[in-house]
Design an enzyme around this catalytic site. Structure first.
Site, PDB file in Angstrom:
ATOM      1  N   GLY A  14      52.985  43.920  43.775  1.00 31.44           N
ATOM      2  CA  GLY A  14      53.520  43.039  42.754  1.00 31.44           C
ATOM      3  C   GLY A  14      55.026  42.938  42.850  1.00 31.44           C
ATOM      4  O   GLY A  14      55.571  42.140  43.622  1.00 31.44           O
TER       5      GLY A  14
ATOM      6  N   GLN B 268      44.994  32.129  40.525  1.00 32.86           N
ATOM      7  CA  GLN B 268      44.431  33.025  39.507  1.00 32.86           C
ATOM      8  C   GLN B 268      44.189  32.245  38.215  1.00 32.86           C
ATOM      9  O   GLN B 268      45.120  31.673  37.638  1.00 32.86           O
ATOM     10  CB  GLN B 268      45.361  34.204  39.208  1.00 32.86           C
ATOM     11  CG  GLN B 268      44.656  35.186  38.265  1.00 32.86           C
ATOM     12  CD  GLN B 268      45.503  36.317  37.756  1.00 32.86           C
ATOM     13  OE1 GLN B 268      46.559  36.092  37.152  1.00 32.86           O
ATOM     14  NE2 GLN B 268      45.059  37.547  37.981  1.00 32.86           N
TER      15      GLN B 268
ATOM     16  N   TYR C 225      42.984  39.910  28.380  1.00 32.81           N
ATOM     17  CA  TYR C 225      42.796  38.482  28.133  1.00 32.81           C
ATOM     18  C   TYR C 225      41.322  38.176  27.871  1.00 32.81           C
ATOM     19  O   TYR C 225      40.498  39.088  27.780  1.00 32.81           O
ATOM     20  CB  TYR C 225      43.384  37.671  29.296  1.00 32.81           C
ATOM     21  CG  TYR C 225      44.862  37.928  29.480  1.00 32.81           C
ATOM     22  CD1 TYR C 225      45.734  37.891  28.377  1.00 32.81           C
ATOM     23  CD2 TYR C 225      45.399  38.255  30.715  1.00 32.81           C
ATOM     24  CE1 TYR C 225      47.087  38.159  28.511  1.00 32.81           C
ATOM     25  CE2 TYR C 225      46.756  38.521  30.853  1.00 32.81           C
ATOM     26  CZ  TYR C 225      47.593  38.485  29.754  1.00 32.81           C
ATOM     27  OH  TYR C 225      48.935  38.760  29.881  1.00 32.81           O
TER      28      TYR C 225
HETATM   29  C1  LIG Z   1      56.607  39.760  36.624  1.00 29.77           C
HETATM   30  C2  LIG Z   1      55.164  40.159  36.651  1.00 29.77           C
HETATM   31  C3  LIG Z   1      54.209  39.254  36.214  1.00 29.77           C
HETATM   32  C4  LIG Z   1      52.842  39.574  36.259  1.00 29.77           C
HETATM   33  N1  LIG Z   1      51.911  38.623  35.918  1.00 29.77           N
HETATM   34  C5  LIG Z   1      50.604  38.849  36.169  1.00 29.77           C
HETATM   35  C6  LIG Z   1      49.642  37.796  36.068  1.00 29.77           C
HETATM   36  O1  LIG Z   1      49.951  36.632  35.760  1.00 29.77           O
HETATM   37  N2  LIG Z   1      48.353  38.098  36.348  1.00 29.77           N
HETATM   38  C7  LIG Z   1      47.962  39.361  36.728  1.00 29.77           C
HETATM   39  O2  LIG Z   1      46.787  39.582  36.990  1.00 29.77           O
HETATM   40  N3  LIG Z   1      48.850  40.371  36.829  1.00 29.77           N
HETATM   41  C8  LIG Z   1      50.155  40.132  36.601  1.00 29.77           C
HETATM   42  N4  LIG Z   1      51.065  41.143  36.826  1.00 29.77           N
HETATM   43  C9  LIG Z   1      50.617  42.455  37.313  1.00 29.77           C
HETATM   44  C10 LIG Z   1      50.665  42.504  38.861  1.00 29.77           C
HETATM   45  O3  LIG Z   1      49.674  41.637  39.397  1.00 29.77           O
HETATM   46  C11 LIG Z   1      50.403  43.925  39.398  1.00 29.77           C
HETATM   47  O4  LIG Z   1      49.121  44.360  39.016  1.00 29.77           O
HETATM   48  C12 LIG Z   1      51.426  44.899  38.870  1.00 29.77           C
HETATM   49  O5  LIG Z   1      52.721  44.383  39.055  1.00 29.77           O
HETATM   50  C13 LIG Z   1      51.349  46.273  39.530  1.00 29.77           C
HETATM   51  O6  LIG Z   1      51.695  46.225  40.878  1.00 29.77           O
HETATM   52  P1  LIG Z   1      53.150  46.718  41.400  1.00 29.77           P
HETATM   53  O7  LIG Z   1      53.310  48.135  40.960  1.00 29.77           O
HETATM   54  O8  LIG Z   1      53.062  46.578  42.904  1.00 29.77           O
HETATM   55  O9  LIG Z   1      54.171  45.806  40.801  1.00 29.77           O
HETATM   56  C14 LIG Z   1      52.442  40.855  36.743  1.00 29.77           C
HETATM   57  C15 LIG Z   1      53.408  41.777  37.160  1.00 29.77           C
HETATM   58  C16 LIG Z   1      54.748  41.435  37.144  1.00 29.77           C
HETATM   59  C17 LIG Z   1      55.768  42.429  37.673  1.00 29.77           C
END
Ligand SMILES: Cc1cc2nc3c(=O)[nH]c(=O)nc-3n(C[C@H](O)[C@H](O)[C@H](O)COP(=O)(O)O)c2cc1C
Length: 355
Positions: free
Chosen positions: A310, A99, A180
């Protein structure tokens, strides 16, 4: 057969299941060099049974860095470290996309070369705090990019894509969500430019489309994906007419024949996935708050081609096997999401070791 375990095509690749590991910043890289941690080899290899892994957000150039201990893909040492990570994932039969994340104004001089001021489409500071090495600090007013500088940033994404392929990645994803740089251009609240990159919808979308085109020229459009999260509101990004904005963007993206469009669910009551699905003639990834049952329904109904996880993937390295067996899940530990070191990173137990 459970639809989550049917293979599917994503651009050039065949995913062995429909469970995708979401991009997640984990802040384990070396802060001075942006070289990913050696622990990352194990971390990603443990999760290689996913249909597809999307890595943590990675800066294409030093000015794209927005968080402490995040990795880059611009130096030889970074590329070498990523090579070991992609090799570890491939050795387990996995697929991994990098990414690309340029945070634009969501940064701080302490994170940037020579204490530079973060760049953005317009000189408007984000509200809130940025986490620096010395603790939370206010966001600064970013420097508005000159028109002539913008092709140079597009070139940084192009070069980063080239480096990603050199490092063995199966493809690249443009992070166009979370407030971003790409979303700063796209959104009327952060883009008040009067040149060809601001004003009309076509102008505000130009940066994202130019970056995607550059990435596709390097990798082939069938190895390029994009993540969007309309109305997420994160990092104080806002748009006066988000439904129109994203309809336009997705229609234009459709012309590029990308590997996939990843629409992340936000807190908005509006169903962007439903709005955008018919406008995009390619694989659609969806995630945000999913569990096994909702993911299964999503894919079975054809509402998405794959389900993105995530925090559950972070905490369950063998998530596909656990879902298959209806096994209990490890609980994500928020305290170690962004902490340094192995704790909460590579020590979540797999099913076999838990039993
Ligand atoms: C610890 C953490 C770091 C994340 N870092 C990013 C990232 O670097 N880039 C991104 O697009 N989304 C990032 N996200 C968002 C996740 O890609 C995802 O969209 C979000 O966690 C929702 O999904 P979930 O409910 O299954 O956790 C992050 C989420 C978490 C929990």
């Amino acid at each position: 057969m459970n639809p989550l375990y049917q293979s599917t095509r994503i651009g050039r690749h065949t995913l062995r299941n429909r469970l995708v590991m979401a991009p997640m910043t984990r802040s384990r890289a070396d802060d001075a060099t942006g070289v990913p941690s050696p622990l990352a080899e194990q971390y990603y290899a443990q999760r290689a049974r996913a249909g597809l892994i999307v890595t943590e957000g990675t800066f294409p150039s030093p000015m794209g860095k927005g968080y402490v201990r995040t990795p880059g893909i611009h130096s030889a040492a970074q590329i070498e470290a990523w090579k070991r990570i992609t090799a570890a994932v491939h050795a387990k039969g996995g697929l991994i996309f990098l990414q690309l994340m340029h945070t634009g104004r969501i940064s701080h001089p302490s994170l940037l070369p020579d204490h530079a001021t973060p760049v953005a489409p317009s000189a408007i500071a984000a509200q809130g705090k940025v986490f620096t090495a010395t603790g939370p600090q206010d966001f600064v007013v970013p420097r508005a990019l000159e028109t002539e500088e913008i092709p140079g940033i597009v070139e940084e994404y192009r070069l980063a894509t080239r480096h990603a392929l050199e490092a063995g990645f199966d493809g690249v994803e443009l992070h166009a969500a979370s407030g971003y740089l790409p979303e700063q251009f796209l959104s009327s609240g952060t883009n008040q430019r009067t040149d060809r990159y601001g004003g009309s919808l076509a102008n505000r979308a130009r940066f994202v489309l130019e970056v995607l085109s550059a990435m596709a020229e390097e990798a082939g459009s069938d190895r390029v994906g994009i993540k969007i999260a309309p109305e997420m509101g994160f990092n104080s990004v806002s748009d006066a007419a988000p439904q129109e904005t994203y309809q336009y963007l997705v229609q234009r993206i459709g012309e590029l024949k990308l590997a996939y469009l990843y629409v992340a669910k936000t807190n908005s009551p509006f169903d962007y996935r439903a709005l955008l699905r018919p406008l995009f003639n390619g694989p659609l990834l969806h995630g945000g708050g999913l569990d096994k049952d909702s993911a299964q329904t999503l894919v079975a109904e054809g509402s998405a081609d794959a389900a993105v996880f995530g925090s559950l993937y972070l905490a369950n390295p063998d998530l596909p096997q656990r879902f298959l067996k209806d096994a209990p899940l490890n609980t994500p530990d928020r305290d170690t999401f962004y902490s340094a070191g192995p704790l909460g990173y590579i020590d979540y137990p797999a099913l076999e070791s838990a039993q």
